[in-house]
Scaffold this active site. Structure first.
Site, PDB file in Angstrom:
ATOM      1  N   ASP A  31     -44.841 -63.866 -38.659  1.00 50.30           N
ATOM      2  CA  ASP A  31     -46.262 -64.144 -38.901  1.00 50.30           C
ATOM      3  C   ASP A  31     -46.995 -64.275 -37.580  1.00 50.30           C
ATOM      4  OD1 ASP A  31     -45.416 -64.262 -41.433  1.00 50.30           O
ATOM      5  OD2 ASP A  31     -45.899 -66.374 -41.796  1.00 50.30           O
ATOM      6  N   TYR A  32     -46.301 -64.862 -36.628  1.00 49.20           N
ATOM      7  CA  TYR A  32     -46.920 -65.090 -35.325  1.00 49.20           C
ATOM      8  C   TYR A  32     -47.287 -63.776 -34.644  1.00 49.20           C
ATOM      9  CZ  TYR A  32     -47.423 -66.525 -30.470  1.00 49.20           C
ATOM     10  OH  TYR A  32     -47.897 -66.712 -29.216  1.00 49.20           O
ATOM     11  N   GLU A  33     -46.307 -62.851 -34.645  1.00 42.74           N
ATOM     12  CA  GLU A  33     -46.573 -61.540 -34.038  1.00 42.74           C
ATOM     13  C   GLU A  33     -47.711 -60.817 -34.761  1.00 42.74           C
ATOM     14  OE1 GLU A  33     -42.536 -59.541 -32.577  1.00 42.74           O
ATOM     15  OE2 GLU A  33     -42.319 -60.674 -34.435  1.00 42.74           O
ATOM     16  N   PHE A  34     -47.722 -60.980 -36.087  1.00 44.23           N
ATOM     17  CA  PHE A  34     -48.789 -60.360 -36.878  1.00 44.23           C
ATOM     18  C   PHE A  34     -50.148 -60.916 -36.440  1.00 44.23           C
ATOM     19  CE2 PHE A  34     -51.663 -60.009 -40.456  1.00 44.23           C
ATOM     20  CZ  PHE A  34     -51.433 -58.734 -40.932  1.00 44.23           C
ATOM     21  N   ASP A  35     -50.215 -62.233 -36.296  1.00 44.48           N
ATOM     22  CA  ASP A  35     -51.470 -62.866 -35.886  1.00 44.48           C
ATOM     23  C   ASP A  35     -51.956 -62.371 -34.534  1.00 44.48           C
ATOM     24  OD1 ASP A  35     -51.902 -64.248 -38.116  1.00 44.48           O
ATOM     25  OD2 ASP A  35     -51.110 -66.165 -37.395  1.00 44.48           O
ATOM     26  N   SER A  80     -61.009 -52.966 -74.695  1.00 44.66           N
ATOM     27  CA  SER A  80     -60.164 -54.114 -75.014  1.00 44.66           C
ATOM     28  C   SER A  80     -58.847 -53.563 -75.590  1.00 44.66           C
ATOM     29  CB  SER A  80     -60.949 -54.932 -76.030  1.00 44.66           C
ATOM     30  OG  SER A  80     -60.268 -56.070 -76.368  1.00 44.66           O
ATOM     31  N   GLU A 110     -45.145 -52.785 -70.867  1.00 42.02           N
ATOM     32  CA  GLU A 110     -45.510 -53.539 -69.667  1.00 42.02           C
ATOM     33  C   GLU A 110     -45.760 -54.986 -70.050  1.00 42.02           C
ATOM     34  OE1 GLU A 110     -48.984 -51.587 -67.974  1.00 42.02           O
ATOM     35  OE2 GLU A 110     -48.058 -49.677 -68.497  1.00 42.02           O
ATOM     36  N   LYS A 112     -48.026 -58.282 -70.168  1.00 40.85           N
ATOM     37  CA  LYS A 112     -49.469 -58.512 -70.227  1.00 40.85           C
ATOM     38  C   LYS A 112     -49.804 -59.671 -69.297  1.00 40.85           C
ATOM     39  CE  LYS A 112     -53.255 -58.604 -73.579  1.00 40.85           C
ATOM     40  NZ  LYS A 112     -54.057 -59.715 -73.113  1.00 40.85           N
ATOM     41  N   ASP A 114     -51.651 -62.374 -67.290  1.00 37.42           N
ATOM     42  CA  ASP A 114     -52.736 -63.235 -67.747  1.00 37.42           C
ATOM     43  C   ASP A 114     -53.642 -63.618 -66.592  1.00 37.42           C
ATOM     44  OD1 ASP A 114     -54.176 -64.556 -69.611  1.00 37.42           O
ATOM     45  OD2 ASP A 114     -52.819 -66.263 -69.810  1.00 37.42           O
ATOM     46  N   GLU A 169     -54.778 -56.364 -63.002  1.00 35.36           N
ATOM     47  CA  GLU A 169     -55.149 -57.737 -63.308  1.00 35.36           C
ATOM     48  C   GLU A 169     -55.076 -58.565 -62.025  1.00 35.36           C
ATOM     49  OE1 GLU A 169     -55.896 -57.926 -66.492  1.00 35.36           O
ATOM     50  OE2 GLU A 169     -55.814 -60.031 -67.084  1.00 35.36           O
ATOM     51  N   TYR A 221     -52.014 -51.675 -63.398  1.00 32.64           N
ATOM     52  CA  TYR A 221     -51.459 -51.152 -64.649  1.00 32.64           C
ATOM     53  C   TYR A 221     -52.009 -49.814 -65.111  1.00 32.64           C
ATOM     54  CZ  TYR A 221     -55.390 -53.728 -66.812  1.00 32.64           C
ATOM     55  OH  TYR A 221     -56.606 -54.229 -67.136  1.00 32.64           O
ATOM     56  N   LYS A 284     -47.784 -48.856 -74.541  1.00 30.97           N
ATOM     57  CA  LYS A 284     -48.675 -47.706 -74.429  1.00 30.97           C
ATOM     58  C   LYS A 284     -47.918 -46.425 -74.755  1.00 30.97           C
ATOM     59  CE  LYS A 284     -51.077 -50.145 -70.785  1.00 30.97           C
ATOM     60  NZ  LYS A 284     -51.275 -50.328 -69.347  1.00 30.97           N
ATOM     61  N   LYS A 308     -49.069 -60.238 -78.634  1.00 29.68           N
ATOM     62  CA  LYS A 308     -49.308 -61.559 -78.041  1.00 29.68           C
ATOM     63  C   LYS A 308     -48.192 -62.523 -78.417  1.00 29.68           C
ATOM     64  CE  LYS A 308     -53.790 -61.471 -76.408  1.00 29.68           C
ATOM     65  NZ  LYS A 308     -55.151 -61.700 -76.850  1.00 29.68           N
ATOM     66  N   CYS A 402     -57.548-103.240 -66.461  1.00 32.47           N
ATOM     67  CA  CYS A 402     -56.605-102.468 -65.668  1.00 32.47           C
ATOM     68  C   CYS A 402     -55.163-102.894 -65.966  1.00 32.47           C
ATOM     69  CB  CYS A 402     -56.897-102.663 -64.187  1.00 32.47           C
ATOM     70  SG  CYS A 402     -55.707-101.829 -63.124  1.00 32.47           S
ATOM     71  N   CYS A 405     -53.829-104.687 -62.578  1.00 33.07           N
ATOM     72  CA  CYS A 405     -54.377-105.900 -61.974  1.00 33.07           C
ATOM     73  C   CYS A 405     -55.268-106.682 -62.931  1.00 33.07           C
ATOM     74  CB  CYS A 405     -55.153-105.561 -60.705  1.00 33.07           C
ATOM     75  SG  CYS A 405     -56.713-104.749 -61.046  1.00 33.07           S
ATOM     76  N   CYS A 420     -60.904 -98.605 -62.418  1.00 30.12           N
ATOM     77  CA  CYS A 420     -60.679-100.009 -62.098  1.00 30.12           C
ATOM     78  C   CYS A 420     -61.448-100.300 -60.821  1.00 30.12           C
ATOM     79  CB  CYS A 420     -59.190-100.281 -61.880  1.00 30.12           C
ATOM     80  SG  CYS A 420     -58.899-101.876 -61.066  1.00 30.12           S
ATOM     81  N   CYS A 426     -56.129-103.986 -56.275  1.00 31.66           N
ATOM     82  CA  CYS A 426     -55.340-103.321 -57.307  1.00 31.66           C
ATOM     83  C   CYS A 426     -54.211-102.543 -56.620  1.00 31.66           C
ATOM     84  CB  CYS A 426     -56.266-102.391 -58.087  1.00 31.66           C
ATOM     85  SG  CYS A 426     -55.468-101.561 -59.462  1.00 31.66           S
TER      86      CYS A 426
HETATM   87  P1  AMP Z   1     -57.736 -58.593 -74.442  1.00 32.43           P
HETATM   88  O1  AMP Z   1     -58.521 -59.268 -73.375  1.00 32.43           O
HETATM   89  O2  AMP Z   1     -56.906 -59.516 -75.250  1.00 32.43           O
HETATM   90  O3  AMP Z   1     -58.547 -57.599 -75.220  1.00 32.43           O
HETATM   91  O4  AMP Z   1     -56.629 -57.732 -73.667  1.00 32.43           O
HETATM   92  C1  AMP Z   1     -57.009 -56.675 -72.844  1.00 32.43           C
HETATM   93  C2  AMP Z   1     -56.796 -57.066 -71.436  1.00 32.43           C
HETATM   94  O5  AMP Z   1     -55.436 -57.235 -71.139  1.00 32.43           O
HETATM   95  C3  AMP Z   1     -57.224 -55.988 -70.491  1.00 32.43           C
HETATM   96  O6  AMP Z   1     -58.593 -56.055 -70.226  1.00 32.43           O
HETATM   97  C4  AMP Z   1     -56.423 -56.279 -69.280  1.00 32.43           C
HETATM   98  O7  AMP Z   1     -57.179 -57.056 -68.383  1.00 32.43           O
HETATM   99  C5  AMP Z   1     -55.279 -57.159 -69.745  1.00 32.43           C
HETATM  100  N1  AMP Z   1     -53.959 -56.648 -69.364  1.00 32.43           N
HETATM  101  C6  AMP Z   1     -52.994 -57.400 -68.798  1.00 32.43           C
HETATM  102  N2  AMP Z   1     -51.897 -56.685 -68.554  1.00 32.43           N
HETATM  103  C7  AMP Z   1     -52.150 -55.426 -68.956  1.00 32.43           C
HETATM  104  C8  AMP Z   1     -51.396 -54.222 -68.940  1.00 32.43           C
HETATM  105  N3  AMP Z   1     -50.137 -54.171 -68.491  1.00 32.43           N
HETATM  106  N4  AMP Z   1     -51.996 -53.108 -69.424  1.00 32.43           N
HETATM  107  C9  AMP Z   1     -53.272 -53.151 -69.893  1.00 32.43           C
HETATM  108  N5  AMP Z   1     -54.022 -54.257 -69.930  1.00 32.43           N
HETATM  109  C10 AMP Z   1     -53.479 -55.398 -69.473  1.00 32.43           C
HETATM  110 ZN    ZN Z   2     -56.632-102.392 -61.130  1.00 35.31          ZN
END
Ligand code: AMP
Ligand code: ZN
Length: 664
Positions: A31-35, A80, A110, A112, A114, A169, A221, A284, A308, A402, A405, A420, A426
């Site tokens: 990291d140092y060299e990178f910096d 969606s 794949e 999903k 979050d 994502e 994705y 898919k 889901k 409390c 105390c 409190c 306390c």
């Molecule tokens: P939803 O929001 O429930 O309609 O789900 C769709 C969302 O899932 C998409 O807008 C993506 O942001 C998300 N997502 C997460 N992982 C994937 C993936 N591997 N392929 C496609 N969409 C994904």
């Molecule tokens: Zn207290």
């Protein structure tokens, strides 16, 4: 070698190291060299602004302020996904598919991820913009913020089409999320609820330097393009990988819905082993030709399906509600549960947040409650199983005093939590404050740990942080598990903390809402604790970024006689309660109230030095010219549009020499 080539070689090198580190997870330099290399590039770019490149690795540190995020229409609509919850749903889907396409169907499975969906547009291998999903048709442009994310390549490797979109994502890995929360708790800020909201919230921060500090990642994705030579989704993932994107290796190509089910079952069980959160699986149709044939409904592609996961939920008995007192006196109710297995861990406790939460769900001791661990890391109680409520059950009476105390609790207007107010008597507050004082980011006292602090307080040897400085080796040795050597280290560590600079001492004092950044701002503005102590709320709110809530908390802190005595004691022991003379010698108020815009290249000082000079002398540096600008300091190669703007607004333009003159 000419400067331009030198800059380009450095950029390429840094790009490669970034890729090795973040995508391949296999760094080849420290990291140092990178910096060092990064600093070298920064210096060159600053000196030769004519070679500016918006996609240079130096741009990742951020610093751009975005006040309004522009709405942008997507080239390809962001759909969606349809949801499924069972094997039957998936088999139905397969029947619909087979009616519309001929031949064998393969599926890409794949995870999903979050987080927040993101569309990136590349032209000639360079990132040109990043846009959120928005309503699917148009989203918000957040390019400056997204550029700071290390897994988003700013420049692609090779063999890419002229223009295309990449989707993925933006997620916050669990470890990074927990670390951010640790810091927030330490700074007395409310912790974030979950990684997903924190990730999407980060995209809309105004200061991209703040985004740069968050360990966000981009998981790719899909590719969207009109002229692409790939035949399938799975190939697309590989292609993107070769361009430099992070594409999780968990994606799998399968030949039947049965295999899809195996994949789902595997990840339903193993999802908690991943470094980030997922809320399901996305399946898919693999062939892009078949995808075309299937097309879209009004809402979602017919060729994809989300599966889901059910949030894991169990029911268990709530044995007892207890209450925790934090360092600031805030009360948190805790549910003590009959231990139960949930998502691979044994859960014994769950937070109940506050009195309102308990009342809303009507949670009572003895109840059978449902505990869930969905997207969230911390389990929560989501409901009571009323059919199992014992007949003699009584509504929960929130404590009035409390638990530590016995002082009567208070609840301020508009606040969810009870406090409190027994600030100096306390035990958890007293101990918590000293523990905060000695912590790494505060006074960083070596040789003294949190448990020893508690011990010292219980033994009556200290009752606030100023008492630390009177501790002797003889007093400490009799403590449990304390050898002579460690006692000496402890006392020495405390003495060494007298060198810690004022801004950190100010943070260490543990004034509510005064975290590290606020402490820095206050230290810089007031320069000494004496000046700060006499500041009124009205005066405090004039300081940049200090709002009423912080101002009131500061005034409140110093209005306490006890706190003032403690401060006097710290002073008498030689703790740094003002900015050191050396630092102060270079600081004046000469430019107070004036705002400067710095533009161009300078001869005797660098741009950074010039900005520092302005700030050290009480002035403010702003990046754009407006009616609020007092002066523009213009060097060589100042942009013509800036000059016209300054002239139109009648703002004085200073040369480098004139500016230095002004300082003298
Ligand atoms: P939803 O929001 O429930 O309609 O789900 C769709 C969302 O899932 C998409 O807008 C993506 O942001 C998300 N997502 C997460 N992982 C994937 C993936 N591997 N392929 C496609 N969409 C994904
Ligand atoms: Zn207290």
């Amino acid at each position: 070698m000419d400067i331009k080539s030198k800059i380009e070689i450095l950029r390429d090198e840094l790009r490669q190291h970034n890729y090795n580190y973040y995508i391949l997870d296999n760094p080849t330099i420290s990291d140092y060299e990178f910096d060092i290399k990064l600093k070298e590039l920064q210096a060159l770019e600053e000196k030769y602004p004519e070679f500016f490149d918006a996609n240079s690795p130096t741009q990742r540190v951020g610093g751009t302020i975005t006040k309004n995020f522009n709405a942008v229409v997507h080239d390809f609509r962001m759909y969606s996904l349809d949801n499924s919850y069972s094997k039957e749903d998936l088999l139905d889907w397969e029947i619909r598919i087979k009616k519309m396409v001929d031949g064998e169907v393969q599926y890409t499975c794949e995870l999903k991820y979050d987080g927040a969906s993101m569309n990136l547009t590349y032209e000639n291998g360079k990132l040109v913009r990043a846009v959120t999903r928005g309503d699917g048709v148009r989203g918000d442009e957040v390019t400056a913020n997204v550029k700071t994310i290390n897994t988003v390549p700013l420049q692609l490797n090779s063999d890419y089409p002229d223009r295309f979109d990449i989707r993925g994502e933006i997620i916050l890995p669990i470890e990074g999320f927990l670390k951010m929360n640790e810091e927030r708790i330490e700074n007395d800020e409310e912790p974030y609820r979950n990684p997903r909201n924190t990730a999407s919230g980060s995209l809309k921060l105004q200061d991209s330097a703040e985004v740069a500090k968050r360990p966000l990642e981009f998981l790719m994705y899909s590719i969207k393009s009109n002229n692409l030579s790939i035949q399938s989704q799975f190939e697309g993932l590989d292609k993107a990988r070769s361009w430099g994107f992070k594409v999780p290796q968990e994606a799998k190509l399968v030949n039947s819905i049965d295999e899809v089910i195996d994949y789902i079952n595997y990840w339903d069980e193993h999802r908690f082993d991943l470094p980030y959160e997922i809320d399901g699986v996305v399946i898919k149709v693999n062939s892009l030709y078949q995808q075309d044939e299937l097309g879209f409904t009004a809402k979602a592609p017919r060729w994809a399906m989300a599966y889901k996961f059910k949030a894991e939920r169990v029911s268990t008995k709530l044995n007892e509600i207890t209450y925790q007192v934090g360092r600031t006196g805030a009360i948190t109710p805790v549910a003590n549960l009959e231990p139960v297995q949930l998502a691979g861990t044994i859960v014994k406790r769950a937070s109940l947040h506050n009195a309102d939460q308990i009342e809303k769900l009507d949670i009572r001791e003895g109840d059978e409650v449902y505990v869930e661990k969905g997207g969230e890391i911390i389990p929560k109680i989501i409901a009571v199983d009323l059919s199992k409520r014992p007949s003699d059950s009584k509504p929960t009476k929130y404590i009035t005093n409390c638990p530590e105390c016995d002082t009567e609790l208070v609840r301020l207007e508009g606040e969810a939590k009870h406090y409190c107010p027994n600030y100096n008597g306390c035990p958890p507050q007293v101990i918590g404050r000293i523990q905060h004082y000695i912590s790494r980011k505060a006074m960083d006292i070596e040789g003294l740990g949190g448990e020893t602090v508690a011990l010292l307080v219980h033994e009556g040897l200290i009752s606030n942080y100023s008492d630390l400085y009177e501790l002797t080796v003889e007093q400490v040795i009799p403590l449990e598990r304390m050898a002579e050597k460690s006692a000496e280290n402890l006392v020495q560590g405390i003495m060494a903390s007298k060198q810690i600079p004022f801004e950190r001492v100010l943070f260490a004092l543990g004034i509510r809402y005064v975290g590290e950044t606020v402490a820095k701002k206050l230290a810089k503005h007031y320069k000494s604790i004496d000046a700060l102590m006499f500041a009124s709320t009205l005066d405090l709110v004039t300081v940049d970024e200090i709002g009423e809530r912080i101002a009131e908390s500061v005034v409140d802190f110093f209005s306490s006689e006890e706190n003032r005595t403690i401060i006097e004691r710290l002073k008498s022991f030689g703790v740094q309660l003002e900015i050191s003379a050396e630092k102060l010698a270079n600081q004046t108020d000469k430019l107070k109230g004036q705002t400067f815009v710095v533009s161009g290249v300078f001869e005797t000082v660098s741009r950074t030095e010039l900005k520092k000079l302005i700030e050290d002398n009480g002035g403010k540096v702003s990046s754009s010219i407006s009616s609020k600008t007092s002066y523009v300091v213009a060097g060589d190669k100042m942009g013509p549009s800036k000059r016209t703007k300054a002239e139109n607004l009648n703002i004085s333009i200073l040369t480098e020499q004139e500016f230095l003159e002004l300082l003298r």
